[in-house]
Design a protein around this motif. Structure first.
Motif, short mmCIF file in Angstrom:
data_model
loop_
_atom_site.label_atom_id
_atom_site.label_comp_id
_atom_site.label_asym_id
_atom_site.label_seq_id
_atom_site.Cartn_x
_atom_site.Cartn_y
_atom_site.Cartn_z
N THR A 1 0.84 -1.19 0.00
CA THR A 1 0.00 0.00 0.00
C THR A 1 0.87 1.25 0.00
O THR A 1 1.98 1.27 0.55
CB THR A 1 -0.92 0.05 1.23
N THR B 1 -3.46 5.92 -0.95
CA THR B 1 -4.78 5.31 -1.18
C THR B 1 -4.73 4.21 -2.23
O THR B 1 -5.76 3.72 -2.66
CB THR B 1 -5.81 6.37 -1.61
N ASP B 2 -3.52 3.80 -2.64
CA ASP B 2 -3.37 2.78 -3.67
C ASP B 2 -2.86 1.47 -3.10
O ASP B 2 -2.13 1.44 -2.11
CB ASP B 2 -2.40 3.24 -4.76
N VAL B 3 -3.24 0.36 -3.77
CA VAL B 3 -2.84 -0.99 -3.36
C VAL B 3 -2.33 -1.75 -4.57
O VAL B 3 -2.90 -1.64 -5.66
CB VAL B 3 -4.04 -1.77 -2.75
N HIS C 1 -11.54 -2.64 -1.21
CA HIS C 1 -12.38 -2.86 -0.03
C HIS C 1 -13.80 -3.20 -0.45
O HIS C 1 -14.41 -4.14 0.08
CB HIS C 1 -12.36 -1.63 0.88
N ARG D 1 -7.69 1.83 -2.93
CA ARG D 1 -8.01 1.07 -1.72
C ARG D 1 -9.52 0.91 -1.54
O ARG D 1 -10.00 -0.15 -1.15
CB ARG D 1 -7.39 1.76 -0.50
N THR D 2 -10.26 1.93 -1.85
CA THR D 2 -11.72 1.87 -1.68
C THR D 2 -12.35 0.84 -2.62
O THR D 2 -13.30 0.16 -2.25
CB THR D 2 -12.36 3.24 -1.90
#
Length: 66
Positions: free
Chosen positions: A18, A21-23, A45, A41-42
Motif C-alpha cells: 500500500t 490510497t493505492d494498493v 475494499h 483502496r476503496t
C-alpha cells in the motif's frame, strides 16, 4: 510503501503493498510473478466486502497432514 507478505510452506507468496490510497497485489510462485495495481483502496475494499458474496465462501476445517 508498506508491504505485507503472506506465504505458504512451498514458498508461494501474496504480497500486498500500500502507498497512500493505492494498493498493489503481487503473486509469486517459483520464478513467476504477477502484479496488479495500483488499485484504489476503496475499490479493493468494496470488492472484498461485496454483499453479493457475503456468506458465499465457506472454509473447510484445516486438517493436520503431519
Amino acid at each position: 510503501m508498506f508491504p505485507i507478505e503472506l506465504s505458504d510452506h512451498d514458498g508461494d507468496a501474496l504480497t500486498i503493498t500500500t502507498r497512500g490510497t493505492d494498493v498493489w497485489l503481487t503473486c509469486t510462485t517459483d520464478l513467476s510473478e504477477v502484479t496488479i495495481g495500483p488499485i484504489p483502496r476503496t475499490a479493493l475494499h468494496a470488492a472484498l466486502t461485496d454483499s453479493r458474496i457475503d456468506g458465499a465462501v465457506t472454509a473447510a476445517p484445516i486438517e493436520d497432514a503431519g
